[in-house]
Every structure is written in C-alpha cells, then in structure tokens.
Write an enzyme that holds these catalytic residues in place. Structure first.
Site, PDB file in Angstrom:
ATOM      1  N   ASN A 142       0.804  -1.235   0.000  1.00  0.00           N
ATOM      2  CA  ASN A 142       0.000   0.000   0.000  1.00  0.00           C
ATOM      3  C   ASN A 142       0.835   1.283   0.000  1.00  0.00           C
ATOM      4  O   ASN A 142       0.362   2.317  -0.456  1.00  0.00           O
ATOM      5  CB  ASN A 142      -1.054  -0.017   1.121  1.00  0.00           C
ATOM      6  CG  ASN A 142      -0.467  -0.017   2.494  1.00  0.00           C
ATOM      7  OD1 ASN A 142       0.681  -0.414   2.693  1.00  0.00           O
ATOM      8  ND2 ASN A 142      -1.233   0.413   3.469  1.00  0.00           N
ATOM      9  N   SER A 152       1.049  10.858   9.890  1.00  0.00           N
ATOM     10  CA  SER A 152       2.349  10.313   9.476  1.00  0.00           C
ATOM     11  C   SER A 152       3.383  11.425   9.341  1.00  0.00           C
ATOM     12  O   SER A 152       3.142  12.412   8.658  1.00  0.00           O
ATOM     13  CB  SER A 152       2.205   9.608   8.127  1.00  0.00           C
ATOM     14  OG  SER A 152       1.190   8.646   8.202  1.00  0.00           O
ATOM     15  N   ARG A 182      -7.092   8.982   1.908  1.00  0.00           N
ATOM     16  CA  ARG A 182      -5.701   8.917   1.435  1.00  0.00           C
ATOM     17  C   ARG A 182      -5.501   7.509   0.884  1.00  0.00           C
ATOM     18  O   ARG A 182      -5.870   6.510   1.532  1.00  0.00           O
ATOM     19  CB  ARG A 182      -4.741   9.176   2.598  1.00  0.00           C
ATOM     20  CG  ARG A 182      -3.309   9.313   2.142  1.00  0.00           C
ATOM     21  CD  ARG A 182      -2.477   9.990   3.206  1.00  0.00           C
ATOM     22  NE  ARG A 182      -2.300   9.132   4.364  1.00  0.00           N
ATOM     23  CZ  ARG A 182      -1.119   8.726   4.836  1.00  0.00           C
ATOM     24  NH1 ARG A 182      -0.017   9.104   4.255  1.00  0.00           N
ATOM     25  NH2 ARG A 182      -1.028   7.966   5.899  1.00  0.00           N
ATOM     26  N   CYS A 240      -3.126   1.742   6.645  1.00  0.00           N
ATOM     27  CA  CYS A 240      -3.299   1.113   7.961  1.00  0.00           C
ATOM     28  C   CYS A 240      -3.888   2.119   8.954  1.00  0.00           C
ATOM     29  O   CYS A 240      -4.545   1.737   9.909  1.00  0.00           O
ATOM     30  CB  CYS A 240      -1.967   0.589   8.463  1.00  0.00           C
ATOM     31  SG  CYS A 240      -0.679   1.852   8.428  1.00  0.00           S
ATOM     32  N   GLU A 243       8.523   3.040  14.393  1.00  0.00           N
ATOM     33  CA  GLU A 243       9.377   3.460  13.279  1.00  0.00           C
ATOM     34  C   GLU A 243       9.354   4.980  13.198  1.00  0.00           C
ATOM     35  O   GLU A 243       8.345   5.607  13.515  1.00  0.00           O
ATOM     36  CB  GLU A 243       8.867   2.863  11.964  1.00  0.00           C
ATOM     37  CG  GLU A 243       9.052   1.359  11.906  1.00  0.00           C
ATOM     38  CD  GLU A 243       8.766   0.763  10.534  1.00  0.00           C
ATOM     39  OE1 GLU A 243       7.792   1.189   9.887  1.00  0.00           O
ATOM     40  OE2 GLU A 243       9.511  -0.139  10.128  1.00  0.00           O
ATOM     41  N   GLU A 255       4.825  -3.712  12.354  1.00  0.00           N
ATOM     42  CA  GLU A 255       3.843  -2.648  12.056  1.00  0.00           C
ATOM     43  C   GLU A 255       2.666  -3.350  11.389  1.00  0.00           C
ATOM     44  O   GLU A 255       2.752  -3.723  10.220  1.00  0.00           O
ATOM     45  CB  GLU A 255       4.463  -1.612  11.112  1.00  0.00           C
ATOM     46  CG  GLU A 255       5.616  -0.829  11.711  1.00  0.00           C
ATOM     47  CD  GLU A 255       5.179   0.182  12.770  1.00  0.00           C
ATOM     48  OE1 GLU A 255       3.970   0.432  12.903  1.00  0.00           O
ATOM     49  OE2 GLU A 255       6.056   0.704  13.469  1.00  0.00           O
ATOM     50  N   ALA A 258       6.433  -6.290  -1.390  1.00  0.00           N
ATOM     51  CA  ALA A 258       5.232  -7.060  -1.728  1.00  0.00           C
ATOM     52  C   ALA A 258       5.254  -7.420  -3.211  1.00  0.00           C
ATOM     53  O   ALA A 258       5.734  -6.652  -4.045  1.00  0.00           O
ATOM     54  CB  ALA A 258       3.989  -6.238  -1.415  1.00  0.00           C
TER      55      ALA A 258
HETATM   56  P1  NAP Z   1       0.406  -8.941   3.992  1.00  0.00           P
HETATM   57  O1  NAP Z   1      -0.419  -9.859   3.178  1.00  0.00           O
HETATM   58  O2  NAP Z   1       0.602  -9.276   5.426  1.00  0.00           O
HETATM   59  O3  NAP Z   1       1.815  -8.858   3.232  1.00  0.00           O
HETATM   60  C1  NAP Z   1       2.839  -8.013   3.689  1.00  0.00           C
HETATM   61  C2  NAP Z   1       4.175  -8.552   3.224  1.00  0.00           C
HETATM   62  O4  NAP Z   1       4.394  -9.820   3.837  1.00  0.00           O
HETATM   63  C3  NAP Z   1       4.272  -8.787   1.721  1.00  0.00           C
HETATM   64  O5  NAP Z   1       5.574  -8.473   1.306  1.00  0.00           O
HETATM   65  C4  NAP Z   1       4.023 -10.278   1.607  1.00  0.00           C
HETATM   66  O6  NAP Z   1       4.584 -10.871   0.467  1.00  0.00           O
HETATM   67  C5  NAP Z   1       4.714 -10.776   2.848  1.00  0.00           C
HETATM   68  N1  NAP Z   1       4.286 -12.097   3.314  1.00  0.00           N
HETATM   69  C6  NAP Z   1       3.092 -12.703   3.167  1.00  0.00           C
HETATM   70  N2  NAP Z   1       3.118 -13.924   3.763  1.00  0.00           N
HETATM   71  C7  NAP Z   1       4.355 -14.069   4.291  1.00  0.00           C
HETATM   72  C8  NAP Z   1       5.014 -15.102   5.034  1.00  0.00           C
HETATM   73  N3  NAP Z   1       4.393 -16.242   5.360  1.00  0.00           N
HETATM   74  N4  NAP Z   1       6.293 -14.913   5.393  1.00  0.00           N
HETATM   75  C9  NAP Z   1       6.938 -13.787   5.068  1.00  0.00           C
HETATM   76  N5  NAP Z   1       6.382 -12.773   4.380  1.00  0.00           N
HETATM   77  C10 NAP Z   1       5.102 -12.904   4.000  1.00  0.00           C
HETATM   78  O7  NAP Z   1      -0.133  -7.453   3.974  1.00  0.00           O
HETATM   79  P2  NAP Z   1      -0.557  -6.578   2.715  1.00  0.00           P
HETATM   80  O8  NAP Z   1      -1.864  -7.050   2.225  1.00  0.00           O
HETATM   81  O9  NAP Z   1       0.584  -6.474   1.769  1.00  0.00           O
HETATM   82  O10 NAP Z   1      -0.694  -5.137   3.382  1.00  0.00           O
HETATM   83  C11 NAP Z   1      -1.834  -4.694   4.010  1.00  0.00           C
HETATM   84  C12 NAP Z   1      -1.720  -4.835   5.514  1.00  0.00           C
HETATM   85  O11 NAP Z   1      -0.566  -4.134   5.970  1.00  0.00           O
HETATM   86  C13 NAP Z   1      -2.888  -4.217   6.245  1.00  0.00           C
HETATM   87  O12 NAP Z   1      -3.260  -5.065   7.304  1.00  0.00           O
HETATM   88  C14 NAP Z   1      -2.330  -2.901   6.781  1.00  0.00           C
HETATM   89  O13 NAP Z   1      -2.983  -2.396   7.901  1.00  0.00           O
HETATM   90  C15 NAP Z   1      -0.926  -3.305   7.079  1.00  0.00           C
HETATM   91  N6  NAP Z   1      -0.063  -2.119   7.116  1.00  0.00           N
HETATM   92  C16 NAP Z   1       0.388  -1.692   8.326  1.00  0.00           C
HETATM   93  C17 NAP Z   1       1.180  -0.562   8.411  1.00  0.00           C
HETATM   94  C18 NAP Z   1       1.704  -0.084   9.728  1.00  0.00           C
HETATM   95  O14 NAP Z   1       2.612   0.748   9.713  1.00  0.00           O
HETATM   96  N7  NAP Z   1       1.215  -0.550  10.852  1.00  0.00           N
HETATM   97  C19 NAP Z   1       1.488   0.159   7.258  1.00  0.00           C
HETATM   98  C20 NAP Z   1       1.004  -0.295   6.035  1.00  0.00           C
HETATM   99  C21 NAP Z   1       0.226  -1.453   5.988  1.00  0.00           C
HETATM  100  P3  NAP Z   1       3.693 -11.156  -0.840  1.00  0.00           P
HETATM  101  O15 NAP Z   1       3.293  -9.847  -1.356  1.00  0.00           O
HETATM  102  O16 NAP Z   1       4.637 -11.863  -1.737  1.00  0.00           O
HETATM  103  O17 NAP Z   1       2.538 -11.986  -0.385  1.00  0.00           O
END
Ligand code: NAP
Length: 487
Positions: free
Chosen positions: A161, A451, A288, A294, A468, A260, A186
């Site tokens: 994202n 942010s 946004r 998140c 962070e 995070e 990602a």
């Molecule tokens: P996600 O599915 O958890 O994936 C995040 C990253 O983890 C990707 O690079 C993904 O790779 C990788 N991943 C997936 N399964 C894994 C595993 N078993 N082992 C190691 N890595 C693995 O999350 P997303 O859909 O990309 O992002 C959305 C989420 O991120 C939302 O829940 C959002 O709230 C959260 N987020 C949090 C913050 C914060 O600062 N707190 C900021 C931004 C987003 P692949 O793409 O190859 O699957």
C-alpha cells in the site's frame, strides 16, 4: 490518457524488471507478474527468488556488514542524504511508477514519494546522533556506560500500500544504525523498490548493504533467512495475521522483531467539533490512498447532535470524488489493489446493509474491470457488524451514532487493534481527556493525517510491536551494550 507520454526514466516498468538486486548486482529473471490495477493489464514481470537466492542475499549482506558498520556515521549520513536528494529529483517518475503498479491517484503517489524521501533525510540527520549513557551506580562506587551497536543483518518485509515509504521507513534507520539489509517488497508492487535500489546505487550505497529480492514463496524464503544465525532483525509491515506467523517463526532463533501491523482506527466527532474541519479531516483520514492505509479511519463515531450534518457533509464530499485510473491526473480515487480486495469490501458492505445499514452514496462495486469500488458512506451501521471489526482497506466510511463520551471511548476501544485514532472537538481539555483513555499508539486531535518521519509511528495491542521514525526509530536496529567500569 497521457499514460505513455509520462513513462520515462525511472517510471519505466521495463527498467526494473531486471531484479533481483544482490551484492550490488542485478540478476535477471521472471515468474512474478506485476499488474496495473487501473487497467487489469500486465506491466512487467520480475524475478522470483528461491531459498538459495535468499541465502546469497544473506551472504552479500554479511560480506558488506563489517565495512558498513565501520564506515563513519558522517559518511553513512551523507549517502542517505544523497539518496533523499535523488528521490526528490526523480519524484515525478517514482510517483508515476507507484500510480501504475499500486493504482493510487497521482496526488497520493506524489505525497508518498515526498514522505518516503523524508525518511532518508531524517535518518541522515539521526545517523550522527546515536545516543549513549553515562551513569553512576546507586551505591556510588561504580560507573555505568551504555553504548549502542548495530544489531546485525536485518530482513525488511513491506506491504503494497506504500511501496516507497514502507521501505524507506526501514532502510533509513537500518543504514543509519550501521546495519546491512535484505528488502522483500510485496509481490504486487516490487517495481518501486527496485527503482529505489537503483537510486541507492547512484547515491553511493556500497554493494551488499541493501539487497532486494522478490519471491512468490515469501514463507519459505523468509523462514530460511530467519533460521540463519547471521540474521538478527526482522522488521515487518503488513497484516496482523502474517505478523503473528512471523513472530512465531522468529521465536525459533530469538530474532528481534519490529512489527507494524493492521489497524481499525476510530474517528470520533463530538458535538462541539468544527464541522467543516471534521469533514476535511475525515476525507484525509478515510480517502488517502483510496482507504488503503493502515491508519485509515475505519469507524466514524459521531455524537447525536452533529450526526445528521456530518453524514450529509461526508456524503456530498465522497459522492463528488472522481474515480478513475491512478495515473490519470484528474483522478481522486483510484482502483483497489486486486479484484479480491473489491470482493472483500463488497462482502463487508453487503453484510452491513443486511444488518440494517443505509447507503447514502456508493455501495456497490463499479462494473469497469473488477478493480474499482466507489466512495461509499453507510449510516445506521450496527456496532456488531463485521465492518466494525475488520480492516475495510477501501473507500467506505461507516458512520455510527453515540450519545456520551463514555460510550465513544468504549466503542473506540472495542477492537483487538490499536494503531491510530482521531478526535474532533474544539474543547482541547475533552480531547486530551478522551485521548488518554483511547488504546492507541497514535492519536490525531483535530488532524486527519499523523504520518511524519520525525514522529514515532506504531501501534499497541495487535497492531504491532516497536516504533518506526522519530528519534527512537534508529534504536530498533541497535543493541544496547553495557560496560560495567571500574577505574
Ligand atoms: P500482507 O499480506 O501481510 O503482506 C505483507 C508482506 O508480507 C508482503 O511483502 C508479503 O509478500 C509478505 N508475506 C506474506 N506472507 C508471508 C510469510 N508467510 N512470510 C513472510 N512474508 C510474507 O499485507 P498486505 O496485504 O501487503 O498489506 C496490508 C496490511 O498491511 C494491512 O493489514 C495494513 O494495515 C498493514 N499495514 C500496516 C502498516 C503499519 O505501519 N502498521 C502500514 C502499512 C500497511 P507477498 O506480497 O509476496 O505476499
């Protein structure tokens, strides 16, 4: 559209299809298709790293580690500063690339590049200010010296994202601390990470200090790196579900983790709020990145006296947004990242409607190509609907009514998440009183955007571990070493 006219230099997806980037070398490959969610067409194909490739990246990070650690902080700082300048110089190309692979509207993409680059500037400044301590033991007979050392090789995993900012928010402090890193972006948005690695090379980042790999087997590749004793840090941004899995995996080798994770931000509007300011803030906090953030306001709790006016104002503003391809300069709300994301939003909205919610605008996926969901406002949403529990991650604003301050606090805290929260009230005493009782890592008071690279970003409860950015962000990549000294 002007799309092809704008694809020049670093905005060219084909340029970045050369990954992996290991030990300062680019290794061509394919296997992972990168889509343009605005059109549903393939933009490029990037290399698919194996476990062996990941081990090569750990070798490269290890080979570069002692040299980087010994590089004077001032020199590391200047490399980060040059990286900031190069990102700024190429901002429009990077923003175009983000708009292409992520789909977010260009103004959001430009905002992200500026935010992302600031982490390099901020950590260029922090690299030369690593704190230490000198104390006396309580007995008065000895001295305590505390130094901070780089923690070691860090694996950085980022979501789609914010393809630029989530990477720089980790690379900046890691390099400032003296660590070498392996970034796994990602699969949906790897091109921005590769583009930034090219700029890093230009800025003078030595080979092996930053390695980037994409893989279709994130579990196997990450588990192998975490099992290697040379890897001492995992910094992850993504969903709470994957974060839990990684924490369990990291526990096997007791690897230090910063997490995070997901959010479910409440946005509280009290009767005494400035209505126009609250609506401005609501639009930023909700829209946004078309809601794919998140920190996105996921639940609007509005006090009874202002509820009607707020719903009417929000409906008018949401309905007026122009939905379209991210790369189109006129677009205000781009597509969602995948068709699956649209299906999830549709499920949450359909369920809320079945439970009694009323749609005031939007409410159904747009036909186009399956990637688009319109800005939507729901009122009368029951507080036990799935949409109140799960991250919507889309342009949907569910509005709930509350009567008393106590109700607002109880409802806001009724979630396992605790990343961000927002309060609108002209009574600062009330805002601070309520804020103190909210279970959240970050709180916007009369602000819809929090942010800032200079502030500590992170959550409580199941939204994460660690912070962070800010002055403490660098310490996530350092270990304290205590010297018990007698002299
Ligand atoms: P996600 O599915 O958890 O994936 C995040 C990253 O983890 C990707 O690079 C993904 O790779 C990788 N991943 C997936 N399964 C894994 C595993 N078993 N082992 C190691 N890595 C693995 O999350 P997303 O859909 O990309 O992002 C959305 C989420 O991120 C939302 O829940 C959002 O709230 C959260 N987020 C949090 C913050 C914060 O600062 N707190 C900021 C931004 C987003 P692949 O793409 O190859 O699957």
């Amino acid at each position: 559209m002007t799309l092809h006219a704008k694809i020049t230099g670093y905005a060219d997806p084909a340029l970045h299809a050369a990954g992996l980037y290991i030990g300062g070398k680019w290794r061509k490959g394919d296997g992972i298709a990168v889509m343009n969610p605005s059109t549903g067409e393939k933009l490029a194909e990037v290399a698919d790293a194996s476990v062996e490739d990941a081990m090569r990246a750990v070798d490269a990070a290890e080979a570069a580690a002692s040299g980087w650690r010994a590089t004077p902080a001032r020199q590391r700082s200047e490399i980060l500063r040059r990286w900031f300048q190069l990102m700024t110089q190429h901002a429009e190309e990077l923003a175009t690339l983000i708009a292409l692979e992520n789909g977010k509207a260009l103004p959001d993409a430009r905002g992200e590049v500026a935010y992302a680059a600031e982490f390099f500037r901020w950590y260029a400044e922090e690299a030369v200010r690593v704190p230490g301590e000198y104390r006396h033991t309580p007995s008065g007979s000895h001295h305590i010296l505390v130094d901070h050392e780089p923690i070691g090789i860090a694996v950085l995993i980022t979501p789609w994202n914010f393809p630029a900012a989530m990477a720089t928010r980790k690379i900046g402090p890691a390099l400032a601390a003296g660590c070498t890193v392996i970034l796994k972006p990602a699969s949906e948005t790897p091109l921005t990470a590769y583009a930034m690695a090219r700029l890093g090379e230009e800025a003078g980042v030595p080979p092996g200090v930053v390695n980037v790999l994409t893989t279709s087997k994130p579990g196997a590749v990450t588990n192998a790196m975490l099992a290697d004793p040379r890897v001492r840090k995992l910094s992850f941004t993504g969903s709470t579900g994957v974060g839990r899995t990684l924490l369990a995996e990291a526990a096997k080798s007791v690897v230090s983790c910063s997490m995070e994770l997901g959010g479910n931000a409440p946005f509280l509007v009290f009767d005494d709020a400035d209505l126009e300011a609250a609506l401005d803030g609501a639009m930023i906090a909700k829209m946004r990145n078309a809601g794919e953030a998140c920190t996105a306001a996921n639940r609007f709790y509005v006090q009874a006296g202002i509820h009607g006016a707020f719903v009417a104002g929000l409906t008018a503003r949401m309905a007026a947004l122009k939905v379209g391809p991210g790369y189109d300069p006129a677009t205000q709300c781009g597509p969602m990242i995948t068709t699956n994301a649209v299906r999830k939003i549709d499920r949450l909205v359909t369920d809320a409607i079945a439970l009694g919610a009323r749609v005031t605008t939007g409410g159904k996926p747009l036909a186009e190509n399956g990637y688009f969901y319109p800005p939507t406002v729901l009122e009368n949403v029951p507080t036990d609907a799935a949409i109140a529990r799960e991250e919507i991650f889309g342009p949907v604003a569910p509005v709930y009514r509350f009567e008393s301050e106590e109700d607002a606090i109880r409802l806001a805290n009724d979630t396992e998440y605790g990343l961000a929260a927002y309060i609108y009230s002209q009574d600062l005493k009330r805002a601070m009183r309520v804020g103190k009782q909210l279970e959240t890592g970050m709180l916007g008071i009369n602000r819809g955007l929090m942010s800032d690279p200079a502030a500590p970003f992170g959550g409580v409860k199941q939204s994460g571990l660690g912070r962070e950015g800010g002055v403490t962000g660098i310490l996530e990549f350092m270990e304290a070493k205590y010297y018990a000294v007698d002299y």
